[in-house]
Design a protein around this motif. Structure first.
Motif, PDB file in Angstrom:
ATOM      1  N   ARG A 163       0.826  -1.213   0.000  1.00 36.81           N
ATOM      2  CA  ARG A 163       0.000   0.000   0.000  1.00 36.81           C
ATOM      3  C   ARG A 163       0.859   1.262   0.000  1.00 36.81           C
ATOM      4  O   ARG A 163       0.450   2.318  -0.497  1.00 36.81           O
ATOM      5  CB  ARG A 163      -0.959   0.015   1.185  1.00 36.81           C
ATOM      6  CG  ARG A 163      -0.288   0.144   2.543  1.00 36.81           C
ATOM      7  CD  ARG A 163      -1.252  -0.189   3.654  1.00 36.81           C
ATOM      8  NE  ARG A 163      -2.356   0.739   3.718  1.00 36.81           N
ATOM      9  CZ  ARG A 163      -2.573   1.580   4.741  1.00 36.81           C
ATOM     10  NH1 ARG A 163      -1.742   1.614   5.737  1.00 36.81           N
ATOM     11  NH2 ARG A 163      -3.609   2.369   4.757  1.00 36.81           N
ATOM     12  N   TYR A 164       2.071   1.203   0.548  1.00 37.55           N
ATOM     13  CA  TYR A 164       2.923   2.392   0.585  1.00 37.55           C
ATOM     14  C   TYR A 164       3.572   2.663  -0.779  1.00 37.55           C
ATOM     15  O   TYR A 164       3.770   3.808  -1.152  1.00 37.55           O
ATOM     16  CB  TYR A 164       3.969   2.287   1.695  1.00 37.55           C
ATOM     17  CG  TYR A 164       3.342   2.161   3.060  1.00 37.55           C
ATOM     18  CD1 TYR A 164       2.368   3.068   3.475  1.00 37.55           C
ATOM     19  CD2 TYR A 164       3.671   1.121   3.912  1.00 37.55           C
ATOM     20  CE1 TYR A 164       1.752   2.948   4.705  1.00 37.55           C
ATOM     21  CE2 TYR A 164       3.069   1.000   5.156  1.00 37.55           C
ATOM     22  CZ  TYR A 164       2.108   1.913   5.543  1.00 37.55           C
ATOM     23  OH  TYR A 164       1.498   1.793   6.759  1.00 37.55           O
ATOM     24  N   PHE A 165       3.912   1.584  -1.499  1.00 34.78           N
ATOM     25  CA  PHE A 165       4.381   1.771  -2.889  1.00 34.78           C
ATOM     26  C   PHE A 165       3.278   2.446  -3.698  1.00 34.78           C
ATOM     27  O   PHE A 165       3.504   3.409  -4.426  1.00 34.78           O
ATOM     28  CB  PHE A 165       4.702   0.412  -3.538  1.00 34.78           C
ATOM     29  CG  PHE A 165       6.064  -0.119  -3.221  1.00 34.78           C
ATOM     30  CD1 PHE A 165       7.192   0.411  -3.842  1.00 34.78           C
ATOM     31  CD2 PHE A 165       6.240  -1.156  -2.321  1.00 34.78           C
ATOM     32  CE1 PHE A 165       8.453  -0.078  -3.565  1.00 34.78           C
ATOM     33  CE2 PHE A 165       7.493  -1.645  -2.033  1.00 34.78           C
ATOM     34  CZ  PHE A 165       8.605  -1.121  -2.656  1.00 34.78           C
ATOM     35  N   TRP A 166       2.087   1.893  -3.552  1.00 35.53           N
ATOM     36  CA  TRP A 166       0.925   2.379  -4.295  1.00 35.53           C
ATOM     37  C   TRP A 166       0.651   3.847  -3.959  1.00 35.53           C
ATOM     38  O   TRP A 166       0.478   4.680  -4.848  1.00 35.53           O
ATOM     39  CB  TRP A 166      -0.265   1.489  -3.920  1.00 35.53           C
ATOM     40  CG  TRP A 166      -1.591   1.933  -4.434  1.00 35.53           C
ATOM     41  CD1 TRP A 166      -2.145   1.672  -5.649  1.00 35.53           C
ATOM     42  CD2 TRP A 166      -2.556   2.733  -3.724  1.00 35.53           C
ATOM     43  NE1 TRP A 166      -3.376   2.262  -5.745  1.00 35.53           N
ATOM     44  CE2 TRP A 166      -3.657   2.907  -4.585  1.00 35.53           C
ATOM     45  CE3 TRP A 166      -2.594   3.311  -2.465  1.00 35.53           C
ATOM     46  CZ2 TRP A 166      -4.776   3.644  -4.215  1.00 35.53           C
ATOM     47  CZ3 TRP A 166      -3.717   4.048  -2.097  1.00 35.53           C
ATOM     48  CH2 TRP A 166      -4.791   4.204  -2.969  1.00 35.53           C
ATOM     49  N   ALA A 167       0.646   4.154  -2.653  1.00 33.03           N
ATOM     50  CA  ALA A 167       0.338   5.524  -2.217  1.00 33.03           C
ATOM     51  C   ALA A 167       1.414   6.503  -2.682  1.00 33.03           C
ATOM     52  O   ALA A 167       1.104   7.613  -3.121  1.00 33.03           O
ATOM     53  CB  ALA A 167       0.222   5.567  -0.696  1.00 33.03           C
ATOM     54  N   ARG A 168       2.672   6.088  -2.586  1.00 36.94           N
ATOM     55  CA  ARG A 168       3.769   6.986  -2.975  1.00 36.94           C
ATOM     56  C   ARG A 168       3.655   7.363  -4.451  1.00 36.94           C
ATOM     57  O   ARG A 168       3.760   8.533  -4.824  1.00 36.94           O
ATOM     58  CB  ARG A 168       5.113   6.287  -2.718  1.00 36.94           C
ATOM     59  CG  ARG A 168       6.314   7.157  -2.967  1.00 36.94           C
ATOM     60  CD  ARG A 168       7.606   6.394  -2.818  1.00 36.94           C
ATOM     61  NE  ARG A 168       7.726   5.331  -3.812  1.00 36.94           N
ATOM     62  CZ  ARG A 168       8.795   4.550  -3.937  1.00 36.94           C
ATOM     63  NH1 ARG A 168       9.805   4.676  -3.114  1.00 36.94           N
ATOM     64  NH2 ARG A 168       8.829   3.604  -4.862  1.00 36.94           N
ATOM     65  N   GLU A 169       3.414   6.355  -5.297  1.00 41.19           N
ATOM     66  CA  GLU A 169       3.359   6.625  -6.737  1.00 41.19           C
ATOM     67  C   GLU A 169       2.112   7.415  -7.124  1.00 41.19           C
ATOM     68  O   GLU A 169       2.175   8.327  -7.953  1.00 41.19           O
ATOM     69  CB  GLU A 169       3.425   5.304  -7.518  1.00 41.19           C
ATOM     70  CG  GLU A 169       4.721   4.546  -7.315  1.00 41.19           C
ATOM     71  CD  GLU A 169       5.961   5.434  -7.500  1.00 41.19           C
ATOM     72  OE1 GLU A 169       6.064   6.111  -8.532  1.00 41.19           O
ATOM     73  OE2 GLU A 169       6.807   5.460  -6.582  1.00 41.19           O
ATOM     74  N   LEU A 170       1.005   7.044  -6.516  1.00 36.45           N
ATOM     75  CA  LEU A 170      -0.245   7.713  -6.871  1.00 36.45           C
ATOM     76  C   LEU A 170      -0.248   9.172  -6.400  1.00 36.45           C
ATOM     77  O   LEU A 170      -0.677  10.073  -7.139  1.00 36.45           O
ATOM     78  CB  LEU A 170      -1.417   6.950  -6.242  1.00 36.45           C
ATOM     79  CG  LEU A 170      -2.712   6.951  -7.018  1.00 36.45           C
ATOM     80  CD1 LEU A 170      -2.508   6.504  -8.450  1.00 36.45           C
ATOM     81  CD2 LEU A 170      -3.730   6.051  -6.339  1.00 36.45           C
ATOM     82  N   ALA A 171       0.241   9.404  -5.176  1.00 36.12           N
ATOM     83  CA  ALA A 171       0.310  10.783  -4.669  1.00 36.12           C
ATOM     84  C   ALA A 171       1.194  11.620  -5.597  1.00 36.12           C
ATOM     85  O   ALA A 171       0.854  12.759  -5.929  1.00 36.12           O
ATOM     86  CB  ALA A 171       0.856  10.797  -3.247  1.00 36.12           C
ATOM     87  N   GLY A 172       2.302  11.059  -6.034  1.00 40.17           N
ATOM     88  CA  GLY A 172       3.204  11.770  -6.940  1.00 40.17           C
ATOM     89  C   GLY A 172       2.540  12.085  -8.274  1.00 40.17           C
ATOM     90  O   GLY A 172       2.716  13.184  -8.829  1.00 40.17           O
ATOM     91  N   ALA A 173       1.759  11.141  -8.769  1.00 33.72           N
ATOM     92  CA  ALA A 173       1.082  11.356 -10.057  1.00 33.72           C
ATOM     93  C   ALA A 173       0.071  12.503  -9.945  1.00 33.72           C
ATOM     94  O   ALA A 173       0.011  13.386 -10.814  1.00 33.72           O
ATOM     95  CB  ALA A 173       0.377  10.071 -10.498  1.00 33.72           C
ATOM     96  N   PHE A 174      -0.686  12.531  -8.860  1.00 40.01           N
ATOM     97  CA  PHE A 174      -1.669  13.609  -8.686  1.00 40.01           C
ATOM     98  C   PHE A 174      -0.962  14.951  -8.447  1.00 40.01           C
ATOM     99  O   PHE A 174      -1.417  15.990  -8.934  1.00 40.01           O
ATOM    100  CB  PHE A 174      -2.634  13.291  -7.547  1.00 40.01           C
ATOM    101  CG  PHE A 174      -3.674  12.264  -7.914  1.00 40.01           C
ATOM    102  CD1 PHE A 174      -4.535  12.469  -8.977  1.00 40.01           C
ATOM    103  CD2 PHE A 174      -3.792  11.076  -7.196  1.00 40.01           C
ATOM    104  CE1 PHE A 174      -5.489  11.522  -9.331  1.00 40.01           C
ATOM    105  CE2 PHE A 174      -4.740  10.122  -7.537  1.00 40.01           C
ATOM    106  CZ  PHE A 174      -5.598  10.342  -8.599  1.00 40.01           C
ATOM    107  N   GLN A 175       0.140  14.920  -7.717  1.00 35.73           N
ATOM    108  CA  GLN A 175       0.912  16.165  -7.519  1.00 35.73           C
ATOM    109  C   GLN A 175       1.356  16.733  -8.867  1.00 35.73           C
ATOM    110  O   GLN A 175       1.242  17.938  -9.109  1.00 35.73           O
ATOM    111  CB  GLN A 175       2.168  15.875  -6.696  1.00 35.73           C
ATOM    112  CG  GLN A 175       1.965  15.812  -5.204  1.00 35.73           C
ATOM    113  CD  GLN A 175       3.290  15.556  -4.506  1.00 35.73           C
ATOM    114  OE1 GLN A 175       3.903  14.521  -4.701  1.00 35.73           O
ATOM    115  NE2 GLN A 175       3.731  16.499  -3.706  1.00 35.73           N
ATOM    116  N   SER A 176       1.886  15.864  -9.704  1.00 33.34           N
ATOM    117  CA  SER A 176       2.382  16.317 -11.018  1.00 33.34           C
ATOM    118  C   SER A 176       1.266  16.958 -11.833  1.00 33.34           C
ATOM    119  O   SER A 176       1.481  17.977 -12.497  1.00 33.34           O
ATOM    120  CB  SER A 176       2.969  15.136 -11.799  1.00 33.34           C
ATOM    121  OG  SER A 176       4.144  14.705 -11.176  1.00 33.34           O
ATOM    122  N   LEU A 177       0.080  16.356 -11.771  1.00 41.12           N
ATOM    123  CA  LEU A 177      -1.053  16.907 -12.525  1.00 41.12           C
ATOM    124  C   LEU A 177      -1.447  18.296 -12.007  1.00 41.12           C
ATOM    125  O   LEU A 177      -1.713  19.210 -12.790  1.00 41.12           O
ATOM    126  CB  LEU A 177      -2.251  15.960 -12.415  1.00 41.12           C
ATOM    127  CG  LEU A 177      -2.173  14.704 -13.263  1.00 41.12           C
ATOM    128  CD1 LEU A 177      -3.162  13.658 -12.782  1.00 41.12           C
ATOM    129  CD2 LEU A 177      -2.457  15.053 -14.722  1.00 41.12           C
TER     130      LEU A 177
END
Lengths: 157, 98
Positions: free
Chosen positions: A134-148
């Motif tokens: 879940r932390y891999f998932w959260a780290r990548e997803l949070a980064g993707a939304f930040q970039s957007l």
């Protein structure tokens, strides 16, 4: 998730149902940075700095409580969200964008800390397990939304 | 006939003198490799009101050298900036400039 309109400091994003679900799920993880992680200085043991460390801890704890309250309001606010069968329109003010960036970076950095703060080398040796997935998932997803969000803000700069 | 004014000569100040070195706290940003480069640039622009170019220079210094001294300030102002940077979940400290 894509920016469809940006006028007078109001940003309108369109999300697919899956993107909207992921956006909410990742935001609901806030806060993830463990208490006491952040240090005011590397020169500890000096009276004014030790007092200021306490102030920083208090300020960050207050911010966490305030952000949790604001996040709950944000996620429940029907005026920001317009949903049809095929998409959701999310309307954000510039202040919402700053708030979401702070929340998302807490989730991204917190996930990274909980994964053991891997650097570029140790990252390669990290194994995905049931416990840390879940932390891999959260780290990548949070980064993707930040970039957007940042890309949308840069459109007007 | 117009008067010719004397050129204004500014006093030479030794940059290492106490006068120019006050106040003496450095705000340092440290590299957490998880932070996105665009995000770090955005935070520097927002907290300090810097141009994109200046913010990117400091971001690259953090990225390549592991840290960047962002500003030299009084104790109170340095403390304020460190608090602001922590609100964005970046890793910053204040260090006495010996």
């Amino acid at each position: 998730m894509k920016l469809v309109k940006n006028t007078s400091g109001r940003f309108v994003f369109q999300l697919t149902p899956r993107e909207q679900r992921l956006f909410v799920e990742v935001l609901e993880l806030y806060p993830l940075i463990p208490d006491g992680t952040r240090k005011l200085t590397k020169q500890s043991g000096q009276a004014p700095l030790d007092e200021s460390q306490e102030l920083l801890d208090e300020a960050l704890a207050e911010q966490r409580v305030s952000n949790q309250r604001d996040l709950a309001k944000f996620l429940a606010d029907p005026q920001r969200v317009h949903t049809t069968k095929s998409y959701t329109r999310l309307t954000l003010a510039a202040s919402d964008m700053e708030f979401l960036l702070q929340v998302l970076n807490d989730i991204r950095v917190g996930s990274w800390i909980l994964l053991g703060s891997p650097d570029y080398q140790t990252e390669k040796r990290l194994e995905v397990t049931q416990k840390n997935a879940r932390y891999f998932w959260a780290r990548e997803l949070a980064g993707a939304f930040q970039s957007l969000l940042i890309a949308a803000m840069n459109v007007v700069q | 006939m117009p008067e010719i004014s004397e050129p204004l000569v500014l006093p030479v100040i030794d940059p290492s003198s106490k006068q120019t070195r006050e106040p003496g706290w450095l705000v340092v940003c440290w590299d957490d490799p998880v932070n996105l480069m665009d995000y770090v640039t955005h935070v520097f622009q927002t907290v300090f009101g810097w141009s994109r170019q200046k913010a990117e220079q400091h971001m690259m210094q953090v990225h390549k050298q592991g840290k960047s001294v962002l500003i030299r300030e009084s104790f109170e102002k340095a403390e304020h900036y460190v608090h602001q940077i922590h609100r964005y979940a970046l890793n910053a400290t204040m260090e006495r400039d010996e």
